[in-house]
Design a protein around this motif. Structure first.
Motif, PDB file in Angstrom:
ATOM      1  N   PHE A 359     146.362  19.675  47.286  1.00  0.00           N
ATOM      2  CA  PHE A 359     145.175  19.148  47.474  1.00  0.00           C
ATOM      3  C   PHE A 359     145.077  17.603  47.242  1.00  0.00           C
ATOM      4  CE2 PHE A 359     145.153  20.290  43.031  1.00  0.00           C
ATOM      5  CZ  PHE A 359     144.155  19.298  42.517  1.00  0.00           C
ATOM      6  N   ASN A 360     143.988  16.889  47.981  1.00  0.00           N
ATOM      7  CA  ASN A 360     143.758  15.469  47.959  1.00  0.00           C
ATOM      8  C   ASN A 360     142.182  15.567  48.014  1.00  0.00           C
ATOM      9  OD1 ASN A 360     142.921  12.921  48.981  1.00  0.00           O
ATOM     10  ND2 ASN A 360     145.172  12.554  48.333  1.00  0.00           N
ATOM     11  N   MET A 363     140.792  12.583  51.081  1.00  0.00           N
ATOM     12  CA  MET A 363     141.021  12.767  52.514  1.00  0.00           C
ATOM     13  C   MET A 363     139.761  13.525  53.142  1.00  0.00           C
ATOM     14  SD  MET A 363     144.892  14.051  52.849  1.00  0.00           S
ATOM     15  CE  MET A 363     146.287  12.881  52.526  1.00  0.00           C
ATOM     16  N   CYS A 368     143.569  15.238  56.772  1.00  0.00           N
ATOM     17  CA  CYS A 368     144.122  16.749  56.297  1.00  0.00           C
ATOM     18  C   CYS A 368     144.871  17.466  57.352  1.00  0.00           C
ATOM     19  CB  CYS A 368     143.057  17.547  56.006  1.00  0.00           C
ATOM     20  SG  CYS A 368     143.428  18.913  54.866  1.00  0.00           S
ATOM     21  N   LYS A 369     144.390  17.254  58.619  1.00  0.00           N
ATOM     22  CA  LYS A 369     145.099  18.299  59.781  1.00  0.00           C
ATOM     23  C   LYS A 369     146.512  17.145  60.072  1.00  0.00           C
ATOM     24  CE  LYS A 369     144.582  18.817  64.819  1.00  0.00           C
ATOM     25  NZ  LYS A 369     143.737  19.181  65.750  1.00  0.00           N
ATOM     26  N   CYS A 372     149.201  18.101  57.368  1.00  0.00           N
ATOM     27  CA  CYS A 372     149.777  19.318  57.672  1.00  0.00           C
ATOM     28  C   CYS A 372     150.642  19.500  58.718  1.00  0.00           C
ATOM     29  CB  CYS A 372     148.476  20.324  57.786  1.00  0.00           C
ATOM     30  SG  CYS A 372     148.878  22.133  57.577  1.00  0.00           S
ATOM     31  N   TYR A 381     144.912  24.491  56.752  1.00  0.00           N
ATOM     32  CA  TYR A 381     144.515  23.360  55.970  1.00  0.00           C
ATOM     33  C   TYR A 381     143.004  23.628  55.924  1.00  0.00           C
ATOM     34  CZ  TYR A 381     142.957  21.182  60.219  1.00  0.00           C
ATOM     35  OH  TYR A 381     142.472  20.891  61.721  1.00  0.00           O
ATOM     36  N   ASN A 383     138.797  22.112  54.249  1.00  0.00           N
ATOM     37  CA  ASN A 383     137.991  21.202  53.491  1.00  0.00           C
ATOM     38  C   ASN A 383     138.138  21.696  52.066  1.00  0.00           C
ATOM     39  OD1 ASN A 383     135.736  19.965  55.511  1.00  0.00           O
ATOM     40  ND2 ASN A 383     137.057  18.670  54.580  1.00  0.00           N
ATOM     41  N   CYS A 393     140.855  17.487  50.959  1.00  0.00           N
ATOM     42  CA  CYS A 393     141.906  18.467  51.701  1.00  0.00           C
ATOM     43  C   CYS A 393     142.711  19.134  50.907  1.00  0.00           C
ATOM     44  CB  CYS A 393     142.888  17.247  52.256  1.00  0.00           C
ATOM     45  SG  CYS A 393     144.310  17.952  53.252  1.00  0.00           S
ATOM     46  N   LEU A 395     145.786  22.199  51.335  1.00  0.00           N
ATOM     47  CA  LEU A 395     146.771  22.657  52.254  1.00  0.00           C
ATOM     48  C   LEU A 395     147.338  23.793  51.746  1.00  0.00           C
ATOM     49  CD1 LEU A 395     148.572  18.969  53.439  1.00  0.00           C
ATOM     50  CD2 LEU A 395     146.772  20.144  54.482  1.00  0.00           C
TER      51      LEU A 395
END
Length: 807
Positions: A359-360, A363, A368-369, A372, A381, A383, A393, A395
């Motif tokens: 996670f972040n 972003m 995020c997309k 990934c 992915y 939110n 983000c 993932l």
């Protein structure tokens, strides 16, 4: 004179041998608490002292609410009870709390070993027992606190989670039983792997998963909404990761408890009711059980069957899915090709298990997309936070596990798919196709329509003629179940052999069967001559197919070829009455099994009345309608007489009273008025029958003419309730559980419906030590009453009655 003053001060503050006054919230190294003494928090909210549990009773040091003395929220020596009342609590000069037995041996210790100048122990109004410097008040400087070592209960401002620097974890552990505070097999952890989530475990096995925190709630708890009483929070920083809650109103009393059977429950105290009210529970249903549908499977509790593969996936082993075994999950229809893959959105989900996630917080979704897509191991992915349009983000890597669908408060998940699955994309994301491709699409649609038409005509030919008076449209609308072929069921039951016959009711016979895959089933056959059976058939399909709970019998499917059949999971131990009222088999029901049955039926009824999307009144709760699985767990069956309520409806009236003598409530039997409290009455009868091993109707006692309810009431009023207990369980019995169960049973069978507790209150009372109100006189407690006299020519035990006009 000086000696007199000194003696006076000693009597005011503590006795000369160091005993603390009950008015104090603090002890020093010169004081102690002996059994019979206590500490009281400054505001009088919590009390610390010694209490008894078990049979024979053992002594424990614990904390409880001052005005609710039976609700224990923390136990010090849960794994090392005292055998007598000789225990003493002290604070050492090194700042450690120690619990000593009468011979001076150490029973329990807080294990603090750093010397402190002036240590004291103080019980705070939060329920937190702390050891600190006498002149210090900063929580960050506490040397030790009970909030760091919770038992089965989480209080406001207590943390469930990790100190990321030291690796120290705070988590809940259930009691072993309602009468045994020692550590049980269930625990509640905040899992630090990937993006944190709450995991309810039995040993090392995950039983329930909350899903990740989405800024408002856990992803898997859509009913956890903001309210004026609590504020929930999740903290994730470099030093700590934890979940907590705060009370927004100082007059509110609330606790979160992990009860001995592995259910997480939140209770709120209601002063006017003098009792705890169940606010929420987890897990709730079959879809809350971890990984019910396997990898890439999605669970929806109001669907039948509850499991299906996500779009773009198919069962890994279709033959297992045919017999409703979903454990091996699903696989992709088309393999991935990393550089050409697309992401397909899926909505209203509980997000998958995050143990293998990244996670972040900074972003956005598009970034995020991109991340990934660049990593071929990234499978999905989403939110991180759903507030204000979404941010952060999250993932996933590897298989996606433990997904379920919701009607509301679910989340969006973007899953990596092969480019060939572009048809799954929303219309605004699809690329324009050439005219030829469009023509081919139209041709394909036309061909599919033709095939569907042929299929529908074939299906209609296979359907048997409906009994006269039935409605085809109504019937088709009810059939939301897997359809079995008659040939499959015939083979499974050895062509309905008499050797396979389990019994027979008003609907028709029931047979045992074994499907090709080895799954055992029970087949209920609708008798062609039974109009009652036809109504039962429609009710079973209408209700049971939409209900999923561990204490309800699972309906696997139906068959409408040649005969009307209902196919259930097989219950090897048959019905409760086959054990309870049999002179030989009743010995197999020890107290533990009976108490488990009492609890299980209560939870099943609570689900029907309050937690299911339909509000169901069963109307025929009795021992023969409770089936037992391999482990003697109870499951409520036979919904043929059930009724559902919608909206705010709480009761109804009928001119066709149906049910069983001995279990029916007075207002229903005599006036045709039924409600959830009608089921509560039937449940109370069943509780007293389970405890005593005697039927309510047909009960005889040489000293009076009252039935089982009247007999139980008489014994309770005379303080002799234990005489109600079946003699075969006296050696295995927990006295406190038995007395409490009898008390609850009598509360449930009170004459006036308003006096009876709700099933949520019953579940709460069974799972806690709250003080119970005194029951009033039960309804129908004489052996011969107006209703039974009018049918004295009927059978002596169980009679299901129909068609009685209400008055």
């Amino acid at each position: 004179m000086k000696a007199f003053v000194a003696l006076s001060m000693c009597l005011v503050l503590f006795s000369c041998n160091g005993l603390v006054s009950n008015a104090l919230d603090t002890i020093t190294t010169n004081q102690s608490i002996r059994d019979g003494e206590s500490l009281l928090s400054a505001g009088g909210i919590f009390e610390l002292g010694f209490f008894s549990k078990g049979d024979p009773p053992k002594r424990y040091l614990g904390i409880w609410y001052k005005k609710i003395t039976t609700t224990i929220v923390w136990v010090a020596n849960r794994a090392a009870p005292l055998a007598d009342t000789s225990g003493t609590l002290r604070v050492t000069h090194r700042g450690s709390l120690v619990l000593l037995s009468g011979n001076g041996s150490e029973i329990w210790s807080s294990n603090w070993s750093i010397p402190v100048l002036n240590p004291v122990a103080q019980l705070l109004d939060s329920g937190n027992l702390v050891v600190k410097d006498a002149d210090g008040s900063d929580p960050n400087n506490f040397m030790w606190q009970s909030f760091d070592h919770p038992t089965d209960t989480s209080l406001a401002r207590m943390k469930i989670g990790w100190n990321r620097t030291s690796g120290f974890e705070r988590y809940l552990t259930s009691w072993k039983s309602i009468d045994d505070p020692s550590p049980g097999s269930f625990t509640l952890h905040l899992d630090p792997n990937g993006y944190p989530q709450l995991l309810l475990k039995q040993g090392s096995d995950i039983k329930f998963r909350s899903g990740p925190w989405n800024g408002l709630r856990w992803s898997g708890t859509p009913n956890l909404n903001p309210n004026p009483y609590y504020r929930y929070g999740f903290v994730l920083n470099e030093e700590e990761t934890y979940y907590h809650y705060e009370l927004l109103n100082s007059s509110v009393i609330s606790r979160l408890i992990l009860i001995p059977n592995g259910i997480l429950e939140r209770f709120t105290w209601i002063d006017r009711m003098r009792g705890w009210t169940l606010y929420l529970t987890a897990p709730i249903d079959q879809c809350d059980d971890y990984a019910t549908c396997g990898a890439y499977g999605s669970c929806r509790v109001d669907a039948s069957p509850v499991c299906r593969c996500l779009k773009g996936f198919v069962p890994q082993f279709s033959q297992e899915w045919d017999i409703l075994d979903w454990s091996n999950g699903c696989v992709r229809k088309n393999p991935l090709d990393c550089e050409k893959d697309i992401f397909v959105p899926y909505s209203s989900l509980k997000l998958p298990d995050t143990q293998s996630s990244w996670f972040n917080k900074s972003m956005n979704l598009q970034e995020c997309k991109v991340v990934c897509l660049k990593n071929c191991s990234c499978t999905a992915y989403s939110n991180l936070d759903i507030q204000d349009g979404g941010s952060g983000c999250l993932l996933w890597f590897g298989k996606l596990m433990d997904i379920r669908e919701y009607n509301e408060n679910g989340q969006d998940l973007y899953i990596r798919m092969a480019a060939s699955e572009s048809a799954l994309l929303p219309s605004h994301q699809k690329k324009h196709k050439p005219v030829m491709a469009l023509a081919v699409s139209f041709g394909s649609v036309f061909l599919i329509l033709v095939l569907l038409t042929i299929c529908v005509l074939q299906c209609k030919k296979k359907k048997m003629e409906l009994p006269q008076g039935d409605n085809c449209e109504d019937r088709d609308a009810d059939l939301e179940l897997p359809l079995f072929d008659m040939s499959t069921i015939a083979i499974a039951t050895n062509y309905f052999s008499t050797n396979n016959k389990l019994g027979e009711g008003g609907f028709g016979p029931v047979y045992k069967g074994v499907l090709m895959g080895g799954q055992e089933i029970a087949v209920k056959v609708l008798s062609r001559t039974s109009r009652q059976g036809l109504q039962e058939f429609k009710n079973e399909v209408r209700y049971v197919s939409k209900l999923q709970h561990r204490n309800l019998v699972k309906l696997l499917g139906c068959c409408i070829q040649e005969e009307n059949l209902l196919i259930y999971e097989f219950m090897p131990n048959r019905s409760l009455d086959s054990f309870l009222f049999d002179p030989t088999r009743r010995e197999h029901l020890d107290w533990s099994a009976r108490f488990n049955i009492i609890n299980g039926i209560a939870r099943g009824l609570l689900y029907l009345h309050e937690d299911s999307r339909l509000r169901i009144i069963h109307r025929d709760i009795k021992a023969s309608n409770v089936l037992l699985d391999y482990e003697m767990n109870p499951k409520i069956s036979d919904f043929g007489l059930a009724k559902s309520f919608t909206g705010n409806e709480t009761q109804a009236n009928t001119d066709r009273v149906v049910g069983t003598y001995g279990y029916m409530s007075p207002e229903y039997a005599l006036e045709g008025v039924f409600s959830t409290k009608s089921d509560v009455f039937s449940y109370g009868v069943l509780v007293l029958e389970t405890i005593s091993g005697k039927r309510n109707r047909g009960f005889h006692h040489p000293g009076h003419r009252q039935n089982l309810l009247g007999h139980a009431w008489r014994l309770f009023s005379e303080g002799r309730s234990m005489q109600l207990l079946d003699k075969v369980v006296k050696n295995s019995c927990s006295t406190s559980e038995a007395l409490r169960s009898i008390h609850i049973g009598l509360l449930c069978v009170q004459r006036c419906p308003d006096d009876r507790p709700s099933m949520s209150a019953v579940v709460m009372m069974l799972g806690s030590d709250i003080e119970l109100p005194h029951p009033k006189e039960p309804g129908f407690f004489n052996e011969r009453n107006l209703l039974e006299e009018s049918t004295s020519q009927s059978q002596p035990n169980e009679i299901t009655m129909t068609g009685l006009s209400a008055r």
